[in-house]
Design a protein around this motif. Structure first.
Motif, PDB file in Angstrom:
ATOM      1  N   ASP A 223     -52.683  -7.308   3.238  1.00 40.02           N
ATOM      2  CA  ASP A 223     -51.645  -6.765   2.589  1.00 40.02           C
ATOM      3  C   ASP A 223     -50.940  -8.030   1.717  1.00 40.02           C
ATOM      4  OD1 ASP A 223     -51.751  -4.530   3.793  1.00 40.02           O
ATOM      5  OD2 ASP A 223     -50.251  -5.124   5.483  1.00 40.02           O
ATOM      6  N   GLU A 224     -51.103  -9.335   2.089  1.00 42.54           N
ATOM      7  CA  GLU A 224     -50.668 -10.146   1.249  1.00 42.54           C
ATOM      8  C   GLU A 224     -51.276 -10.370  -0.135  1.00 42.54           C
ATOM      9  OE1 GLU A 224     -48.588 -12.777   2.144  1.00 42.54           O
ATOM     10  OE2 GLU A 224     -49.249 -14.590   0.648  1.00 42.54           O
ATOM     11  N   VAL A 225     -52.720 -10.248   0.081  1.00 41.83           N
ATOM     12  CA  VAL A 225     -53.407 -10.153  -1.466  1.00 41.83           C
ATOM     13  C   VAL A 225     -53.160  -8.961  -2.211  1.00 41.83           C
ATOM     14  CG1 VAL A 225     -55.645 -10.486  -2.361  1.00 41.83           C
ATOM     15  CG2 VAL A 225     -55.162 -11.709  -0.166  1.00 41.83           C
ATOM     16  N   SER A 280     -59.678 -12.847  -2.005  1.00 42.28           N
ATOM     17  CA  SER A 280     -58.562 -13.847  -2.035  1.00 42.28           C
ATOM     18  C   SER A 280     -57.536 -13.796  -3.394  1.00 42.28           C
ATOM     19  CB  SER A 280     -59.251 -15.183  -2.028  1.00 42.28           C
ATOM     20  OG  SER A 280     -59.862 -15.408  -3.179  1.00 42.28           O
ATOM     21  N   LYS A 281     -56.764 -14.417  -3.097  1.00 36.54           N
ATOM     22  CA  LYS A 281     -55.777 -14.292  -4.603  1.00 36.54           C
ATOM     23  C   LYS A 281     -56.499 -14.908  -5.758  1.00 36.54           C
ATOM     24  CE  LYS A 281     -51.421 -14.471  -1.799  1.00 36.54           C
ATOM     25  NZ  LYS A 281     -50.183 -15.170  -1.473  1.00 36.54           N
ATOM     26  N   ASP A 324     -44.245 -16.357  -5.382  1.00 38.44           N
ATOM     27  CA  ASP A 324     -45.178 -16.371  -4.051  1.00 38.44           C
ATOM     28  C   ASP A 324     -45.454 -17.852  -3.342  1.00 38.44           C
ATOM     29  OD1 ASP A 324     -47.300 -15.033  -2.528  1.00 38.44           O
ATOM     30  OD2 ASP A 324     -48.693 -16.206  -3.621  1.00 38.44           O
ATOM     31  N   ARG A 325     -44.393 -18.089  -2.387  1.00 35.95           N
ATOM     32  CA  ARG A 325     -44.290 -19.105  -1.997  1.00 35.95           C
ATOM     33  C   ARG A 325     -45.017 -19.349  -0.536  1.00 35.95           C
ATOM     34  NH1 ARG A 325     -37.969 -20.547  -3.270  1.00 35.95           N
ATOM     35  NH2 ARG A 325     -38.356 -20.694  -5.466  1.00 35.95           N
ATOM     36  N   ASP A 326     -45.227 -20.339  -0.014  1.00 31.29           N
ATOM     37  CA  ASP A 326     -45.908 -20.555   1.202  1.00 31.29           C
ATOM     38  C   ASP A 326     -44.534 -20.097   1.966  1.00 31.29           C
ATOM     39  OD1 ASP A 326     -46.758 -21.514   3.751  1.00 31.29           O
ATOM     40  OD2 ASP A 326     -47.650 -23.289   2.797  1.00 31.29           O
ATOM     41  N   PRO A 327     -45.105 -19.132   3.210  1.00 27.60           N
ATOM     42  CA  PRO A 327     -44.157 -18.766   4.329  1.00 27.60           C
ATOM     43  C   PRO A 327     -43.680 -19.504   5.206  1.00 27.60           C
ATOM     44  CG  PRO A 327     -46.286 -17.828   4.662  1.00 27.60           C
ATOM     45  CD  PRO A 327     -46.372 -18.551   3.377  1.00 27.60           C
ATOM     46  N   ILE A 328     -44.465 -20.711   5.244  1.00 24.92           N
ATOM     47  CA  ILE A 328     -43.818 -21.770   6.217  1.00 24.92           C
ATOM     48  C   ILE A 328     -43.606 -22.927   5.290  1.00 24.92           C
ATOM     49  CG2 ILE A 328     -44.529 -23.253   7.937  1.00 24.92           C
ATOM     50  CD1 ILE A 328     -46.025 -20.997   9.306  1.00 24.92           C
ATOM     51  N   ARG A 329     -42.465 -23.322   5.246  1.00 28.66           N
ATOM     52  CA  ARG A 329     -41.723 -24.454   4.392  1.00 28.66           C
ATOM     53  C   ARG A 329     -41.446 -25.648   5.420  1.00 28.66           C
ATOM     54  NH1 ARG A 329     -38.088 -22.100   0.136  1.00 28.66           N
ATOM     55  NH2 ARG A 329     -38.701 -23.903  -0.985  1.00 28.66           N
ATOM     56  N   VAL A 330     -42.211 -26.325   5.410  1.00 31.59           N
ATOM     57  CA  VAL A 330     -41.959 -27.744   6.333  1.00 31.59           C
ATOM     58  C   VAL A 330     -42.032 -29.031   5.532  1.00 31.59           C
ATOM     59  CG1 VAL A 330     -41.949 -26.536   8.910  1.00 31.59           C
ATOM     60  CG2 VAL A 330     -44.384 -27.799   7.608  1.00 31.59           C
TER      61      VAL A 330
ATOM     62  N   LYS B  21     -37.653 -30.981  10.224  1.00 30.11           N
ATOM     63  CA  LYS B  21     -36.967 -30.618   9.177  1.00 30.11           C
ATOM     64  C   LYS B  21     -35.405 -30.232   9.620  1.00 30.11           C
ATOM     65  CE  LYS B  21     -37.086 -27.446   5.038  1.00 30.11           C
ATOM     66  NZ  LYS B  21     -37.886 -26.458   4.658  1.00 30.11           N
ATOM     67  N   THR B  77     -47.469 -14.873   9.501  1.00 35.14           N
ATOM     68  CA  THR B  77     -46.984 -16.030   8.535  1.00 35.14           C
ATOM     69  C   THR B  77     -47.726 -17.377   8.806  1.00 35.14           C
ATOM     70  OG1 THR B  77     -45.031 -14.820   9.050  1.00 35.14           O
ATOM     71  CG2 THR B  77     -44.803 -17.213   7.985  1.00 35.14           C
ATOM     72  N   SER B  81     -50.057 -19.217   5.853  1.00 37.77           N
ATOM     73  CA  SER B  81     -49.666 -20.498   5.389  1.00 37.77           C
ATOM     74  C   SER B  81     -50.809 -21.347   5.413  1.00 37.77           C
ATOM     75  CB  SER B  81     -48.429 -21.093   6.429  1.00 37.77           C
ATOM     76  OG  SER B  81     -48.108 -22.486   6.031  1.00 37.77           O
ATOM     77  N   ARG B  84     -53.281 -21.080   2.549  1.00 30.92           N
ATOM     78  CA  ARG B  84     -52.804 -21.710   1.468  1.00 30.92           C
ATOM     79  C   ARG B  84     -52.980 -23.064   1.435  1.00 30.92           C
ATOM     80  NH1 ARG B  84     -48.447 -19.337  -1.553  1.00 30.92           N
ATOM     81  NH2 ARG B  84     -48.111 -17.085  -0.768  1.00 30.92           N
ATOM     82  N   ARG B  85     -52.780 -23.615   2.626  1.00 28.51           N
ATOM     83  CA  ARG B  85     -52.859 -24.987   2.793  1.00 28.51           C
ATOM     84  C   ARG B  85     -54.395 -25.639   3.012  1.00 28.51           C
ATOM     85  NH1 ARG B  85     -47.690 -27.453   4.884  1.00 28.51           N
ATOM     86  NH2 ARG B  85     -46.047 -26.002   4.493  1.00 28.51           N
ATOM     87  N   ASP B  89     -59.137 -19.231   1.105  1.00 32.08           N
ATOM     88  CA  ASP B  89     -59.226 -17.869   0.350  1.00 32.08           C
ATOM     89  C   ASP B  89     -58.819 -16.652   1.177  1.00 32.08           C
ATOM     90  OD1 ASP B  89     -59.963 -19.226  -1.893  1.00 32.08           O
ATOM     91  OD2 ASP B  89     -62.239 -19.340  -1.088  1.00 32.08           O
ATOM     92  N   ASN B  90     -57.576 -16.690   1.823  1.00 36.72           N
ATOM     93  CA  ASN B  90     -56.826 -15.736   2.333  1.00 36.72           C
ATOM     94  C   ASN B  90     -58.065 -14.924   3.506  1.00 36.72           C
ATOM     95  OD1 ASN B  90     -55.922 -15.499  -0.557  1.00 36.72           O
ATOM     96  ND2 ASN B  90     -54.380 -14.923   0.736  1.00 36.72           N
ATOM     97  N   GLU B  97     -55.208  -9.050  10.179  1.00 38.15           N
ATOM     98  CA  GLU B  97     -54.571  -7.957  10.037  1.00 38.15           C
ATOM     99  C   GLU B  97     -55.773  -7.110  10.103  1.00 38.15           C
ATOM    100  OE1 GLU B  97     -53.598  -7.199   5.715  1.00 38.15           O
ATOM    101  OE2 GLU B  97     -51.706  -8.788   5.947  1.00 38.15           O
TER     102      GLU B  97
END
Lengths: 330, 557
Positions: A223-225, A280-281, A324-330, B21, B77, B81, B84-85, B89-90, B97
């Motif tokens: 879904d994200e992609v 992937s994106k 489209d940001r990282d959902p976990i921002r730490v 944080k 979530t 994350s 990405r990090r 590639d998802n 899912e």
């Protein structure tokens, strides 16, 4: 055949055909890849480039490497639809017999398609979308696989009939064929003026192409992609919730739903080429320009500012990526 | 290992980082609040201490950290994350899912994602960072510290202000000394009463304010006086309670004596009869006998006269007037006879009581010889003397050591005598009286010890007990007074009725050795305002309100 074998076979077939084509075509890797992806995705390809860049040779080589029928239509303003689809002719036995036009092939090169009149161009519509031709009230299916590769000359615009949006939308991708580099040009000259002329050999069958299409449909997308892809498509629209600033400023019409379908399909092909089972994106981003560049209609302001669809798409991408940001921002 | 299980370590790491944080954000917000407080403190509008400010920041950081740590971390979530990090590639998001039952590619895709995830370390993806929140927290905290220190640094003060501050701090130490020696003396038993605790808290507040030296000398004096007044009130009340409890103890003692008589089979006895010497008792018995004899003689004479009257009344020769006269006389004599009879009965009872009083006295003497009784009587007397002295504004007669010993003795008795109801009541009253005596003494000491608190006036007394007025307000070192005290007599109308009543006004320097540092013109508005406020609240009787207004009006001219 399990999933791993399927993906492996997809990559292998793709690679083998590409290698064969590259024996004949020097450089133009992206063009070759886009054409092959178009074939794998069951779509059509619009090539835009100067004459003499090897477009015909490319389709011919592709046909040879896949043992597929190939035909070439050189569009001219006086060409009639029947010249494309075929027509009923009176035979010696005083009966009408349908004589197939050049569209009845697996690979069709529609050269300088914008030189034909809209009437003739529209004859291509049914063939491209429905994969069939209706003549004299009789519907005749086209052979599978079927790929139309149309070319346009971006320079000589006088006396041409720009393709209508409906027809442009039917092309899976629009590939810009660049002029070869000096090294590539040297190689082209060497190959074409020497004694040994390279020819592509058959390395796959039409069944392999159909198998590739089946494999491609199974690639997973989260879904994200998918949301990311849809945000890009919606972002090209000048109005609506997901519209971006650049689209509001420069776009007259955004990409159609068919554009979203094409974007995901092409991204799936890229995922398989990347030995992945999921999109992937990056795949979406990589597919973005070739899939959407011919589906966006720019307004006068864009022309005045010298904006191209590729530039607009770059800004749409930047705008969507910013959100489209990282959902976990730490 | 399942993907969900593999994600656990990432979830823990994310919680930790969110806590970090949140810690920084909480600290930043709290530091912002502390900064406002520090500014107000600098402006002397809301006093703050370094501890208060530090506590706010620390609490904010802890609360923020806990909130951050407890934030939910949904698997999807987290997966997105990590994708990405780690540049997956998802793969992970798609795998989380996918439904393996539906799709042939789902299971291999999941396996692919799992394989990629295996080699990734959580701390590489979510490293400890010193980002904007942390920077903000450190910056704001530093700012708070800077503002607080600048607001409290002596470097920016004038020499006079420095001196005033020094004096304030010295006063703070003195108030602390008074508090420690009078209320929190560990040698003093029993423990602090509620009143003492309240007083100690108020003193601590005053100490802090004096230590910070951010108030004016007048304000310091006002606060010290308030505490002193409060201490006096508490002392008075505690002493009254002690007196009442001593009275209760006395009643309980009487009850004990009555119980002892009852036990010996003797009737209740007036206290005077049990305190006679044998000689006194013999004399009393003689007097009683003599009294009885007199009464009997009077009775005989009375009866003789009554018999005569009775005889005469039988005669028919009497006139009506004579008869009436005799009847009247007889009635009077009858009444007299009755009185004599009751008096004689009382004398006879006294005779018996006197006879038994020797036995009762023996009982009481036996009681009095009991060392416990003797001890208790001594304690009661001491407590009473202490309470009486306090009531008269004198120094308490009991020392802290004596109180402690008394406390121990009474508690020991209470343990021994818990079965005797009257004794239990007596001891309970005595213990309460003792506690109140302590509170009364301590509070009084505090009141007298703290009253002279203000820079330039008075000074620490070396006595722990400051009740001796002669020793109050004496400096350790003598200081020559710089000002002059003079007396003026002012005649004015004190009452609205116009009665003239002269009074004497003493005009003296504000402080011994120092002139007031505040110009008259500066203090007048605030006093005037206070007077107006008092008028508005109707604290001043109506008939005096005009005078107050006129007074301040005249001062302003």
């Amino acid at each position: 055949m399990d999933a791993t074998q399927q993906t492996k076979k997809f990559s292998e077939t793709f690679q083998k055909v590409r290698t064969e084509i590259q024996k004949v075509i020097v450089g133009q890797d992206d063009v070759v890849e886009s054409v092959l992806i178009g074939l794998a995705c069951n779509g059509h390809v619009l090539l835009e480039g100067m004459p003499g860049l090897g477009k015909t040779l490319l389709v011919k080589s592709l046909a040879q490497s896949l043992r597929l029928d190939f035909s070439r239509i050189q569009f001219t303003p006086d060409m009639m639809p029947a010249d494309v689809t075929g027509t009923n002719v009176l035979t010696d036995s005083r009966a009408f017999e349908f004589r197939r036009g050049p569209i009845f092939a697996n690979l069709v090169l529609a050269d300088e398609i914008n030189r034909a009149t809209p009437k003739t161009q529209s004859a291509m519509l049914e063939a491209m979308q429905e994969r069939s031709v209706t003549v004299g009230g009789k519907r005749m299916p086209l052979a599978e696989p079927f790929l139309v590769m149309a070319t346009q000359n971006p320079v000589e615009q006088e006396g041409t009939y720009p393709l209508p949006e409906a027809q442009l939308d039917r092309f899976l991708v629009k590939v810009l064929v660049p002029f070869p580099t000096k090294d590539e040009l040297r190689e082209v000259v060497r190959r074409t003026t020497g004694n040994e002329l390279q020819e592509a050999l058959p390395v796959a069958e039409k069944e392999d192409v159909l198998e590739m299409r089946k494999t491609l449909r199974q690639v997973q997308i989260s879904d994200e992609v998918l949301n990311f892809a849809l945000s890009l498509v919606v972002g090209t629209h000048p109005t609506g919730d997901g519209s971006t600033d650049v689209a509001r400023k420069y776009a007259r019409y955004g990409a159609s739903p068919r554009g979203a379908q094409s974007l995901v399909s092409v991204a799936k092909a890229h995922a398989l080429l990347g030995d992945r089972f999921n999109v992937s994106k990056e795949d979406i981003k990589r597919s973005l320009k070739s899939v959407l560049r011919h589906r966006i209609l720019l307004n006068f302001e864009a022309e005045a500012d010298g904006m191209t669809t590729d530039q607009v798409l770059d800004q749409v991408l930047a705008s969507v990526e910013a959100k489209d940001r990282d959902p976990i921002r730490v | 290992m399942d993907i969900q299980q593999q994600l656990k370590r990432f979830e823990r790491r994310v919680r930790l980082m969110r806590g970090w944080k949140g810690f920084a954000i909480g600290a930043s917000l709290a530091a912002a609040v502390a900064l406002i407080w520090a500014v107000l403190d600098w402006a002397n509008l809301a006093p703050a201490s370094a501890f208060d400010l530090g506590l706010i920041v620390a609490l904010g950081a802890i609360v923020g950290g806990v909130i951050g740590f407890l934030q939910p971390v949904p698997a999807k979530t987290l997966g997105d994350s990590i994708d990405r990090r780690a540049g997956l590639d998802n793969r992970l998001g798609t795998a989380l899912e996918g439904n393996p039952a539906d799709d042939a590619f789902a299971e291999p895709q999941r396996a692919d994602a799992q394989a990629k995830l295996g080699g990734i370390r959580a701390k590489d993806l979510f490293p400890f960072r010193f980002g904007r929140p942390q920077f903000a927290a450190v910056t704001l905290s530093a700012l708070v510290a800077a503002v607080f220190l600048l607001g409290n640094t002596p470097l920016l003060l004038s020499p006079e202000q420095k001196q005033a501050r020094k004096e304030m701090k010295a006063e703070s130490a003195r108030v602390e000394k008074v508090r420690r020696e009078n209320l929190e003396n560990p040698k003093d038993a029993p423990g602090m009463s509620e009143e003492e605790k309240r007083l100690a808290d108020e003193m601590r507040r005053l100490e802090r304010e004096l230590e910070r030296a951010k108030m004016s000398p007048e304000e310091a004096m006002q606060k010290a006086n308030n505490i002193a007044n409060e201490a006096d009130k508490l002392s008075l009340k505690a002493n009254e309670d002690a007196q009442k409890q001593l009275a209760t103890a006395s009643e309980a003692m009487e009850q004990m004596k009555a119980d002892a008589l009852k036990q010996a089979g003797l009737p209740p006895m007036p206290s005077g009869m049990t305190e006679m010497s044998p000689e006194q008792r013999k004399n009393a018995q003689k007097e009683n006998q003599k009294r009885q004899n007199d009464l009997k003689a009077q009775m005989a004479a009375l009866e003789k006269r009554l018999a005569e009257i009775k005889e005469r009344l039988k005669s028919d020769k009497l006139s009506k007037a004579e008869r009436d006269q005799l009847e009247k006389e007889r009635a009077a004599l009858e009444a007299q006879k009755k009185a004599l009879e009751s008096e004689l009965a009382a004398a006879k009872k006294d005779e018996l009581t006197l006879k038994l009083s020797a036995e009762a006295q023996a009982v009481f003497e036996k009681m009095a010889k009991n060392p416990l009784y003797q001890e208790l009587m001594k304690l009661q007397a001491k407590l009473q003397a202490n309470a009486d002295a306090m009531a008269n504004g004198q120094k308490p007669t009991l020392t802290a050591e004596e109180r402690r010993k008394m406390q121990e003795a009474l508690e020991a008795f209470a343990r021994e005598m818990k079965d005797q109801k009257a004794m239990e009541a007596y001891l309970k009253a005595m213990i309460e009286a003792l506690k109140n005596a302590k509170t009364a003494g301590n509070c009084k000491s505090v009141g007298l010890g703290i009253r002279p608190t203000m820079p330039g006036i008075g000074g620490p007394s070396n006595d722990i007990w400051a009740g001796d007025n002669k020793k109050i307000n004496k400096l350790d070192k003598g200081v020559e007074g710089g000002g002059k005290t003079f007396t003026t007599q002012v005649t004015g109308s004190k009452r609205p009725t116009g009665e003239s009543d002269p009074y004497i006004e003493f005009k003296a320097p504000t402080m011994v050795g120092n002139r007031s540092s505040i110009p008259y013109s500066k203090v007048l508005p605030s006093y005037k305002k206070r007077a107006e406020s008092a008028l508005n609240r109707q604290e001043i009787p109506k008939e005096y309100q005009g005078h107050v207004k006129e007074y301040f009006k005249s001062l302003g001219q």
